[in-house]
Design a protein around this motif. Structure first.
Motif, PDB file in Angstrom:
ATOM      1  N   LEU A  98       4.119  37.700  17.111  1.00 57.69           N
ATOM      2  CA  LEU A  98       5.427  37.506  16.946  1.00 57.69           C
ATOM      3  C   LEU A  98       6.208  39.012  17.027  1.00 57.69           C
ATOM      4  O   LEU A  98       7.287  39.212  17.706  1.00 57.69           O
ATOM      5  CB  LEU A  98       5.626  36.903  15.627  1.00 57.69           C
TER       6      LEU A  98
ATOM      7  N   HIS B  32       9.186  39.911  19.592  1.00 59.78           N
ATOM      8  CA  HIS B  32      10.423  40.399  19.230  1.00 59.78           C
ATOM      9  C   HIS B  32      10.671  41.820  19.753  1.00 59.78           C
ATOM     10  O   HIS B  32      11.723  42.352  19.708  1.00 59.78           O
ATOM     11  CB  HIS B  32      10.371  40.451  17.498  1.00 59.78           C
TER      12      HIS B  32
ATOM     13  N   TRP C 155      11.370  33.280  19.937  1.00 66.54           N
ATOM     14  CA  TRP C 155      10.688  32.094  20.170  1.00 66.54           C
ATOM     15  C   TRP C 155      11.382  30.800  19.745  1.00 66.54           C
ATOM     16  O   TRP C 155      11.282  29.767  20.747  1.00 66.54           O
ATOM     17  CB  TRP C 155       9.229  32.177  19.591  1.00 66.54           C
TER      18      TRP C 155
ATOM     19  N   VAL D  53       8.187  28.968  16.507  1.00 71.34           N
ATOM     20  CA  VAL D  53       6.656  29.524  16.230  1.00 71.34           C
ATOM     21  C   VAL D  53       5.997  28.568  15.377  1.00 71.34           C
ATOM     22  O   VAL D  53       6.523  28.253  14.262  1.00 71.34           O
ATOM     23  CB  VAL D  53       7.051  30.740  15.324  1.00 71.34           C
TER      24      VAL D  53
ATOM     25  N   THR E 156       0.263  27.640  19.274  1.00 68.88           N
ATOM     26  CA  THR E 156      -0.333  29.025  19.510  1.00 68.88           C
ATOM     27  C   THR E 156      -2.031  28.872  19.885  1.00 68.88           C
ATOM     28  O   THR E 156      -2.415  27.867  19.400  1.00 68.88           O
ATOM     29  CB  THR E 156      -0.245  29.876  18.400  1.00 68.88           C
TER      30      THR E 156
ATOM     31  N   LEU F 107       0.652  32.598  23.350  1.00 69.36           N
ATOM     32  CA  LEU F 107       1.965  31.825  23.284  1.00 69.36           C
ATOM     33  C   LEU F 107       1.481  30.660  24.215  1.00 69.36           C
ATOM     34  O   LEU F 107       1.104  30.931  25.430  1.00 69.36           O
ATOM     35  CB  LEU F 107       3.105  32.490  23.705  1.00 69.36           C
TER      36      LEU F 107
ATOM     37  N   ARG G 228      15.480  37.745  14.194  1.00 66.59           N
ATOM     38  CA  ARG G 228      14.117  37.839  13.827  1.00 66.59           C
ATOM     39  C   ARG G 228      13.798  37.345  12.666  1.00 66.59           C
ATOM     40  O   ARG G 228      12.870  36.483  12.427  1.00 66.59           O
ATOM     41  CB  ARG G 228      13.755  39.445  13.574  1.00 66.59           C
TER      42      ARG G 228
ATOM     43  N   ASP H 243      13.269  33.449  13.383  1.00 62.80           N
ATOM     44  CA  ASP H 243      12.104  33.060  13.924  1.00 62.80           C
ATOM     45  C   ASP H 243      10.814  32.995  12.754  1.00 62.80           C
ATOM     46  O   ASP H 243      10.090  32.262  12.765  1.00 62.80           O
ATOM     47  CB  ASP H 243      11.716  34.159  14.851  1.00 62.80           C
ATOM     48  N   LEU H 244      11.074  34.043  11.882  1.00 61.22           N
ATOM     49  CA  LEU H 244      10.165  34.368  10.832  1.00 61.22           C
ATOM     50  C   LEU H 244      10.222  33.148   9.850  1.00 61.22           C
ATOM     51  O   LEU H 244       9.095  32.783   9.643  1.00 61.22           O
ATOM     52  CB  LEU H 244      10.373  35.746  10.096  1.00 61.22           C
TER      53      LEU H 244
ATOM     54  N   ALA I 111       8.520  30.332  11.302  1.00 57.78           N
ATOM     55  CA  ALA I 111       7.260  30.291  11.490  1.00 57.78           C
ATOM     56  C   ALA I 111       6.573  30.020  10.076  1.00 57.78           C
ATOM     57  O   ALA I 111       5.702  29.262   9.909  1.00 57.78           O
ATOM     58  CB  ALA I 111       6.582  31.914  11.786  1.00 57.78           C
TER      59      ALA I 111
ATOM     60  N   TYR J 250       4.098  40.444   8.924  1.00 62.93           N
ATOM     61  CA  TYR J 250       4.947  40.639   9.930  1.00 62.93           C
ATOM     62  C   TYR J 250       5.820  41.784   9.870  1.00 62.93           C
ATOM     63  O   TYR J 250       6.153  42.797  10.541  1.00 62.93           O
ATOM     64  CB  TYR J 250       5.845  39.236  10.220  1.00 62.93           C
TER      65      TYR J 250
END
Length: 429
Positions: A139, A143, A149, A152, A157, A170, A188, A191-192, A195, A229
């Motif tokens: 990730l 980024h 993405w 996520v 994955t 990916l 960001r 996306d996090l 995830a 991350y």
């Protein structure tokens, strides 16, 4: 085949023309389908033998198929770990000239594992952490190039073994978007959060099915990707300030980034008005520092941690054979011919699908170390190789042929049920 079929591909495999594109994917005859477990996904996915390899075929709209195909090709050009796009097939019709959905064709990623083949009742919590760490690194890499993405998850994955760790790839880029100006902090963080929620949900699903170790907290594992991350992102992008007398910290920062697998394109270094404080800001190129060095020296293409391990053995060979003053590339060529290649050739042909050669070499070095510790003597590599083949490699499943759906939930095949992390393999056989 009815109508005019359109195939978009950089390198068209003639075998594509022999597949029954005039049939809906769910009606394809069994002799064309690879023996795979069925899974649940947003789209119908089937696995098909094509020449000497296997491809995943996903039915979707023409627009989405073309978009994902181009996105995967772009990510490949940017050296992001992802599946290999093969073709987009549009303008499909059945024998009555009724339109059929378009498809995206991607190549099966050899030696990769779906997360459900790794998460099991025998999985130790530290292995769960290694998987999440691998996904966090992927990730961060995405980024870093400005890729959002948008979906996520562990399901999207694939994981390859990487010298005691895992490398993440990916699979599904359908929701992804590449921004030339980079991502905002909000993108960001979005996306996090996706995830974190998806990972926790996927593990809770396994837990509900009784397929997750009771010591693993699904929510904690999901939260783990956030902390990992942020640590990686800070190391890659944050500015650093220190006293001018501590200029050694510049080299230390570069070494830390190299240890994480990243190369530095440039460092922005400036001093303040008093000349006593130094400010540095790294500009990171991408991950793959050790992989690129190994490829340059030997031509071997390996995962990052595998490359690190092979380079360490190369450096050890150089030191123990008194070749420190020789050209590095000459020594690397000698090590390749005298150490690495003889080991690869010694693996019986019927066992070569068990693991990638670089992973075999890594595990062999570990095996020799444990043998030396147990027997309190230096074990020759040839002796360790014989023991490793007979007691470890011969009893592993064939990871070159573990298959999976591109997205969604996997129904476990018999051969991978209860598959734990690498330290549990021998006890299971």
């Amino acid at each position: 085949m009815s109508g005019s079929l359109n195939i978009t591909s950089a390198t068209v495999d003639p075998g594509l023309l022999d597949l029954p594109w005039n049939l809906p994917l769910e009606e394809w005859p069994e002799d064309t389908i690879a023996a795979l477990p069925k899974g649940i996904s947003r789209h119908l996915v089937r696995f098909v033998h094509l020449g000497g390899y296997v491809v995943a075929i996903k039915e979707t709209s023409a627009e989405l198929a073309r978009r994902e195909y181009e996105m995967l090709r772009t990510l490949q050009r940017m050296e992001i770990p992802c599946v290999d796009p093969v073709a987009v097939i549009t303008n499909r019709h059945d024998d009555d000239n009724n339109p059929l959905e378009s498809v995206l064709v991607t190549r099966h990623l050899k030696f990769s594992l779906p997360y459900r083949a790794i998460y099991s009742q025998t999985l130790r919590p530290e292995t769960a952490t290694r998987l999440v760490d691998a996904l966090a690194l992927l990730l961060v890499r995405l980024h870093n190039i400005g890729f959002f993405w948008g979906d996520v998850s562990l399901s999207n994955t694939l994981f390859r073994r990487d010298a005691g760790s895992f490398a993440a790839y990916l699979v599904d880029a359908e929701t992804g978007q590449l921004y030339s100006g980079g991502l905002s902090n909000g993108q960001r963080e979005n996306d996090l959060e996706i995830a974190r929620v998806n990972i926790a949900g996927e593990l809770l699903d396994l837990q509900a099915g009784g397929r997750l170790d009771e010591n693993i907290d699904a929510v904690d594992v999901g939260n783990g990707i956030v902390s990992q991350y942020r640590m990686l992102w800070s190391e890659l992008t944050s500015a650093e300030q220190f006293d001018q007398s501590e200029r050694w910290r510049i080299a230390q920062r570069v070494e830390r980034l190299n240890a994480l697998g990243f190369d530095i394109e440039e460092l922005s270094i400036r001093t303040d008005e008093t000349g006593t404080q130094v400010h540095i800001q790294p500009k990171v190129v991408d991950a793959g520092h050790h992989s690129r060095r190994l490829l340059r020296l030997t031509g071997l293409d390996a995962q990052e941690n595998q490359a690190r391990r092979l380079l360490n053995d190369l450096d050890s060979y150089r030191a123990t054979t008194g070749r420190q003053d020789m050209d590095e590339e000459v020594v690397a060529h000698e090590w390749l011919a005298r150490v690495f290649e003889p080991i690869v050739r010694a693996i019986p042909r019927d066992l070569r699908g068990k693991l990638e050669p670089a992973e075999v070499f890594h595990q062999l070095l570990d095996h020799r170390w444990y043998m030396s510790q147990n027997e309190t003597r230096e074990i020759p590599l040839s002796e360790a190789l014989t023991s490793y083949i007979d007691t470890v490699l011969r009893h592993r499943r064939d990871e070159a042929t573990v298959m999976y759906p591109v997205t969604g939930v996997l129904t476990m095949p018999v051969e991978v049920q209860g598959a734990g992390d690498e330290d549990d393999w021998r006890a299971k056989v």
